[in-house]
Scaffold this motif. Structure first.
Motif, short mmCIF file in Angstrom:
data_model
loop_
_atom_site.label_atom_id
_atom_site.label_comp_id
_atom_site.label_asym_id
_atom_site.label_seq_id
_atom_site.Cartn_x
_atom_site.Cartn_y
_atom_site.Cartn_z
N UNK A 216 6.06 -54.91 18.00
CA UNK A 216 7.07 -55.44 17.08
C UNK A 216 8.28 -54.50 17.04
N UNK A 217 8.02 -53.19 17.11
CA UNK A 217 9.13 -52.23 17.07
C UNK A 217 10.02 -52.39 18.31
N UNK A 218 9.38 -52.67 19.46
CA UNK A 218 10.17 -52.83 20.69
C UNK A 218 10.94 -54.14 20.70
N UNK A 219 10.24 -55.23 20.30
CA UNK A 219 10.86 -56.55 20.41
C UNK A 219 11.79 -56.86 19.23
N UNK A 220 11.48 -56.24 18.08
CA UNK A 220 12.18 -56.59 16.84
C UNK A 220 13.70 -56.60 16.94
N UNK A 221 14.31 -55.51 17.42
CA UNK A 221 15.77 -55.47 17.45
C UNK A 221 16.38 -56.58 18.30
N UNK A 222 15.60 -57.10 19.27
CA UNK A 222 16.14 -58.15 20.16
C UNK A 222 16.00 -59.54 19.54
N UNK A 223 14.89 -59.78 18.85
CA UNK A 223 14.62 -61.17 18.45
C UNK A 223 14.44 -61.41 16.95
N UNK A 224 14.24 -60.35 16.16
CA UNK A 224 13.91 -60.57 14.74
C UNK A 224 15.11 -61.11 13.97
N UNK A 225 14.84 -62.11 13.14
CA UNK A 225 15.89 -62.67 12.28
C UNK A 225 15.92 -61.91 10.95
#
Ligand SMILES: NC(=O)c1ccc[n+]([C@@H]2O[C@H](COP(=O)([O-])OP(=O)(O)OC[C@H]3O[C@@H](n4cnc5c(N)ncnc54)[C@H](OP(=O)(O)O)[C@@H]3O)[C@@H](O)[C@H]2O)c1
Length: 303
Positions: A216-225
């Protein structure tokens, strides 16, 4: 004044929903376990919305006894509710039994939702007006077809975080359709829908196992709303006249808000089975004398 009960309204998605409903002039009841955080949220939502009708109702919804107590408190505190949002949730990366003998992920993310909803249905029905039904929204998840382990609901054999998540998310999917079916059959003017968010930038990850936190830490900045965008979709499902009368439907908001197809949630026999399991667990926990033993259920047994 119209009233909303928002479990998980002290943080993340639920808190953003509470802020938006308060800003629109509704009375808002928010629920969480952490008192200090809840009091802060209550104060800040009042300040930011200019609406003083925002109240914290602390409750630990891993426990059915707390869901029942909360329902009683809601009844004494407001005329309604007109809106019920189930956003309380957490993901615990190891198996913990509640004092009532239920696996804690399943307890908070599904079973207390079932119990609280059923306890509040008469109030929701009484609050409904022609053309303005009371509405329920479940905050669900990405799973479309997770198995529910009826013979081992507490996952005593082979607990994994992913199995726990798939189970409670599928339970929410099935519950949405089954409750809508029952409300329709009883000609009850209350509706239920389920929103499946994508990744949202909240604190939900704090109890994740380490590998999930990393992902989640890796993907979060790219996809998290941001939570306010997910919340806006929930407020649409609650308040938009275009959704009046719509029940049993699923929606998703990953990049944008849209209807979602969840065919595996529509089998009537699955709905009946989940309903029987849920009633059995509630009856069982009410009769408990010895704490922290796994509850059991035989799928053909109804309570
Ligand atoms: N964030 C995402 O990426 C994401 C994606 C898919 C689905 N979801 C779902 O969205 C829902 C909301 O999650 P979130 O992201 O907003 O998480 P969050 O920021 O951690 O907020 C969770 C809320 O639930 C409350 N809560 C947790 N355990 C509780 C309990 N035992 N009893 C009562 N309240 C409890 C928390 O209050 P306290 O801290 O005071 O207990 C908090 O208000 C959850 O059902 C989650 O599974 C989230």
């Amino acid at each position: 004044m119209r009233w909303a009960l928002i479990t998980g309204g002290t943080d993340g998605i639920g808190r953003a929903v509470a802020g938006q409903l308060a800003a629109a002039g509704n009375g808002v009841l928010i629920v969480g376990t952490n008192n200090a955080k809840g009091i802060r949220a209550e104060r800040e939502i009042r300040r930011d919305s200019g609406n003083s009708h925002v109240y914290l109702l602390p409750a630990d919804l891993t426990l059915l006894s707390e869901a029942h107590r909360l329902a009683d408190e809601v009844e004494s505190r407001c005329d309604g509710p007109h809106y019920l949002v189930h956003s309380a949730g957490m993901v615990r990366g190891h198996r913990v039994l509640t004092a009532e003998g239920v696996e804690s992920n399943f307890a908070v993310n599904y079973l207390s939702r079932f119990a609280l909803t059923n306890r509040l249905l008469p109030l929701l029905q009484a609050a409904s007006r022609p053309g303005r039904s009371a509405r329920i929204v479940l905050v669900g998840g990405a799973v479309r077809k997770g198995p529910i382990h009826y013979h081992d609901i507490n996952l005593t054999k082979g607990f994994t975080t992913v199995r726990a998540i798939r189970q409670f998310q599928q339970a929410n999917n099935v519950f949405t359709v089954e409750l809508a079916r029952r409300l329709h059959r009883a000609a009850t003017p209350v509706t239920i829908t389920c929103l499946r968010p994508g990744m949202v930038a909240t604190n939900v990850r704090r109890n994740f196992p380490r590998w999930m936190r990393w992902a989640v830490t890796l993907a979060g900045p790219l996809v998290a709303l941001p939570p306010k965008r997910t919340a806006a979709s929930i407020v649409t499902l609650l308040c938009d006249p275009a959704f009046e009368g719509l029940s049993g439907a699923h929606f998703s908001h990953v990049r944008r808000f849209k209807p979602a197809r969840v065919p595996a949630a529509h089998r009537p026999e699955e709905g009946a089975k989940l309903w029987a399991l849920s009633e059995h667990l509630i009856a069982h926990t009410q009769q408990r004398t010895a704490p922290r033993r796994d509850v059991t259920f035989r799928p053909n047994e109804s309570s």
